[in-house]
Design a protein around this motif. Structure first.
Motif, PDB file in Angstrom:
ATOM      1  N   ASP A 223       6.369  -9.002  -1.236  1.00  0.00           N
ATOM      2  CA  ASP A 223       5.094  -8.300  -1.378  1.00  0.00           C
ATOM      3  C   ASP A 223       4.178  -8.580  -0.190  1.00  0.00           C
ATOM      4  O   ASP A 223       3.395  -7.731   0.221  1.00  0.00           O
ATOM      5  CB  ASP A 223       4.410  -8.727  -2.680  1.00  0.00           C
TER       6      ASP A 223
ATOM      7  N   HIS B  35       6.278  -2.666  -9.374  1.00  0.00           N
ATOM      8  CA  HIS B  35       7.149  -1.802  -8.568  1.00  0.00           C
ATOM      9  C   HIS B  35       7.697  -0.687  -9.432  1.00  0.00           C
ATOM     10  O   HIS B  35       8.242  -0.939 -10.507  1.00  0.00           O
ATOM     11  CB  HIS B  35       8.303  -2.623  -7.980  1.00  0.00           C
TER      12      HIS B  35
ATOM     13  N   ARG C  22      -0.662  -3.432  -6.653  1.00  0.00           N
ATOM     14  CA  ARG C  22      -1.062  -4.721  -7.194  1.00  0.00           C
ATOM     15  C   ARG C  22      -1.979  -4.425  -8.375  1.00  0.00           C
ATOM     16  O   ARG C  22      -2.763  -3.482  -8.341  1.00  0.00           O
ATOM     17  CB  ARG C  22      -1.802  -5.545  -6.149  1.00  0.00           C
TER      18      ARG C  22
ATOM     19  N   SER D 192       4.524   0.923  -5.077  1.00  0.00           N
ATOM     20  CA  SER D 192       4.190  -0.444  -5.444  1.00  0.00           C
ATOM     21  C   SER D 192       2.682  -0.565  -5.488  1.00  0.00           C
ATOM     22  O   SER D 192       1.993  -0.016  -4.629  1.00  0.00           O
ATOM     23  CB  SER D 192       4.742  -1.432  -4.416  1.00  0.00           C
TER      24      SER D 192
ATOM     25  N   LEU E 130      -2.387 -12.572  -2.370  1.00  0.00           N
ATOM     26  CA  LEU E 130      -2.200 -11.327  -3.105  1.00  0.00           C
ATOM     27  C   LEU E 130      -2.721 -11.527  -4.518  1.00  0.00           C
ATOM     28  O   LEU E 130      -2.218 -12.347  -5.266  1.00  0.00           O
ATOM     29  CB  LEU E 130      -0.708 -10.968  -3.143  1.00  0.00           C
TER      30      LEU E 130
ATOM     31  N   LYS F  46       1.455 -15.881  -0.496  1.00  0.00           N
ATOM     32  CA  LYS F  46       1.592 -15.223  -1.796  1.00  0.00           C
ATOM     33  C   LYS F  46       0.274 -15.277  -2.562  1.00  0.00           C
ATOM     34  O   LYS F  46      -0.080 -14.355  -3.289  1.00  0.00           O
ATOM     35  CB  LYS F  46       2.712 -15.876  -2.606  1.00  0.00           C
TER      36      LYS F  46
ATOM     37  N   ARG G  51       2.666  -5.737   2.261  1.00  0.00           N
ATOM     38  CA  ARG G  51       1.243  -5.583   2.526  1.00  0.00           C
ATOM     39  C   ARG G  51       0.957  -5.498   4.029  1.00  0.00           C
ATOM     40  O   ARG G  51       0.108  -4.753   4.482  1.00  0.00           O
ATOM     41  CB  ARG G  51       0.480  -6.760   1.943  1.00  0.00           C
TER      42      ARG G  51
ATOM     43  N   PRO H 153       3.603 -12.317  -7.306  1.00  0.00           N
ATOM     44  CA  PRO H 153       3.762 -11.993  -5.894  1.00  0.00           C
ATOM     45  C   PRO H 153       4.893 -12.793  -5.251  1.00  0.00           C
ATOM     46  O   PRO H 153       5.074 -13.968  -5.532  1.00  0.00           O
ATOM     47  CB  PRO H 153       2.423 -12.397  -5.292  1.00  0.00           C
TER      48      PRO H 153
ATOM     49  N   ASP I  37      -0.629  -9.205 -10.171  1.00  0.00           N
ATOM     50  CA  ASP I  37       0.818  -8.991 -10.244  1.00  0.00           C
ATOM     51  C   ASP I  37       1.248  -7.861  -9.325  1.00  0.00           C
ATOM     52  O   ASP I  37       0.463  -6.983  -8.988  1.00  0.00           O
ATOM     53  CB  ASP I  37       1.217  -8.595 -11.679  1.00  0.00           C
ATOM     54  N   ALA I  38       2.523  -7.901  -8.972  1.00  0.00           N
ATOM     55  CA  ALA I  38       3.114  -6.784  -8.238  1.00  0.00           C
ATOM     56  C   ALA I  38       3.795  -5.869  -9.248  1.00  0.00           C
ATOM     57  O   ALA I  38       4.565  -6.337 -10.080  1.00  0.00           O
ATOM     58  CB  ALA I  38       4.132  -7.316  -7.240  1.00  0.00           C
TER      59      ALA I  38
ATOM     60  N   ARG J 161       8.744  -1.767   2.582  1.00  0.00           N
ATOM     61  CA  ARG J 161       9.412  -2.778   1.770  1.00  0.00           C
ATOM     62  C   ARG J 161      10.412  -3.518   2.633  1.00  0.00           C
ATOM     63  O   ARG J 161      11.077  -2.934   3.461  1.00  0.00           O
ATOM     64  CB  ARG J 161      10.148  -2.133   0.594  1.00  0.00           C
TER      65      ARG J 161
END
Ligand SMILES: Nc1ncnc2c1ncn2[C@@H]1O[C@H](COP(=O)(O)OP(=O)(O)OP(=O)(O)O)[C@@H](O)[C@H]1O
Ligand SMILES: [Mg+2]
Length: 332
Positions: free
Chosen positions: A309, A237, A275, A273, A231, A228, A313, A305, A234-235, A318
């Motif tokens: 996520d 979506h 980042r 999505s 990454l 995590k 990646r 993350p 923030d993610a 998803r």
């Protein structure tokens, strides 16, 4: 056995099934002794096939593996004595009681007499099955059955325990109880646990290391935190009002990816999505870009993350959607 050797080592396992199904396509795995390792992946990823080969129930087309220091192809008998297996589907005899199941399993592995009595009583107690011990297993709840399955895997004190989806089909309460139980097992001296799961949360909570498996191979491996942590930011979506086609996808990726502080854009059907260095700060620009592109947004979320996520990646899909993809496409 050399106790410093990995508890599980698999090298380049290939396994195909009739009808041109490639179940494993170069599976590599190393599990250190005394740790909990999570194999995480969607339906059909190859998790159970890996477990079957490591537990000597199936042979790979090529590749090699050792478990507890023993070669699974050359010394399957030694491997079997060193491991406990909790298969995806329960192995308990429904017509027998919980106690009878445990005693039979113990005797199969040469545990007898007072040792067997003690072991069975201890496991019934520990898995809170003592009250139900003399009832037929067919009357057990799903959670009780699964706890019995795990107890059965432990009767002969294995060095390595394989748990194939220990909590699939359990309600949240039973799942949580099982997590506590597995967490306690993990603390036991020397026991190595290899667990497979569909649930990101399960891997995150129980496993010291996880490998994400996709289409028969490991796509990424590490501690949940490290995965995590890779990454950045923030993610974000975005749920789209309409699915985006091939051409729209490229345009949208360009439009969103060009915004300041926004990177790693993935557009997949009804979802986009990205980042973002700061998810909340990027939101107005993201929504503006979507509006200019004529794409309606139904919902938007910002999150730290997650393993989801990480999966996105490394696979470009998803996690939550992959089950549907397999069901709809059936292409594996
Ligand atoms: N005995 C078999 N005969 C033919 N194909 C098989 C067999 N066992 C598995 N497969 C196929 O091999 C692939 C990998 O299956 P596997 O059971 O290892 O996946 P999995 O990750 O355990 O999935 P699930 O999460 O659904 O349990 C799938 O495409 C599956 O259909
Ligand atoms: Mg499986």
């Amino acid at each position: 056995m050399n106790t410093r050797a990995p508890a599980v080592a698999a090298r380049q396992l290939i396994k195909t099934y009739p009808g041109d199904v490639t179940a494993l396509n170069g599976m590599d795995l190393t599990v250190e002794p005394g740790t909990v390792f999570g194999l995480l992946g969607p339906n059909g990823a190859g998790k159970s096939t890996t477990v079957k080969i490591l537990t000597t129930l199936a042979r790979p087309d090529s590749g090699s593996a050792t478990v507890a220091g023993h070669d699974v192809l050359r010394h399957p008998d030694r491997v079997r004595r060193a491991i406990g297996v909790v298969a995806q589907n329960s192995g308990a005899d429904p017509a027998a009681t919980g106690r009878e199941n445990l005693r039979l399993q113990g005797r199969l592995y040469g545990v007898t007499g007072a040792d067997l009595d003690r072991r069975v009583a201890g496991l019934l107690d520990r898995f809170t099955l003592a009250d139900a011990a003399n009832r037929q297993v067919k009357g057990y709840s799903g959670g009780m059955r699964r706890r019995l399955d795990v107890a059965l895997g432990l009767v002969h004190r294995p060095q390595v325990l394989f748990l194939d989806e220990p909590t699939t089909g359990l309600d949240p309460e039973a799942r949580s109880a099982m997590w506590d139980e597995i967490g306690r097992l993990a603390g036991e001296e020397g026991l190595t646990i290899l667990l497979t799961t569909h649930y990101l949360e399960e891997a995150d909570r129980l496993a010291e290391r996880v490998a994400i498996v996709d289409r028969g191979r490991v796509v990424v491996e590490g501690t949940p935190d490290a995965l995590k942590g890779e990454l950045r930011g923030d993610a974000v979506h975005l749920e789209l009002r309409a699915a985006i086609g091939e051409a729209g996808r490229t345009l949208l990726k360009g439009a969103l990816g060009g915004l300041p502080g926004v990177h790693e854009v993935v557009v997949d059907g009804h979802r986009a999505s990205v980042r973002a260095d700061d998810g909340a700060a990027a939101m107005p620009a993201l929504l503006g870009a979507l509006e200019r592109a004529g794409v309606g947004v139904a919902a938007a979320t910002v999150a730290r993350p997650s393993l989801d996520d990480v999966y996105l990646r490394y696979t470009g899909r998803r996690y939550a959607q992959t089950d549907d993809l397999v069901l709809a496409g059936g292409e594996r």
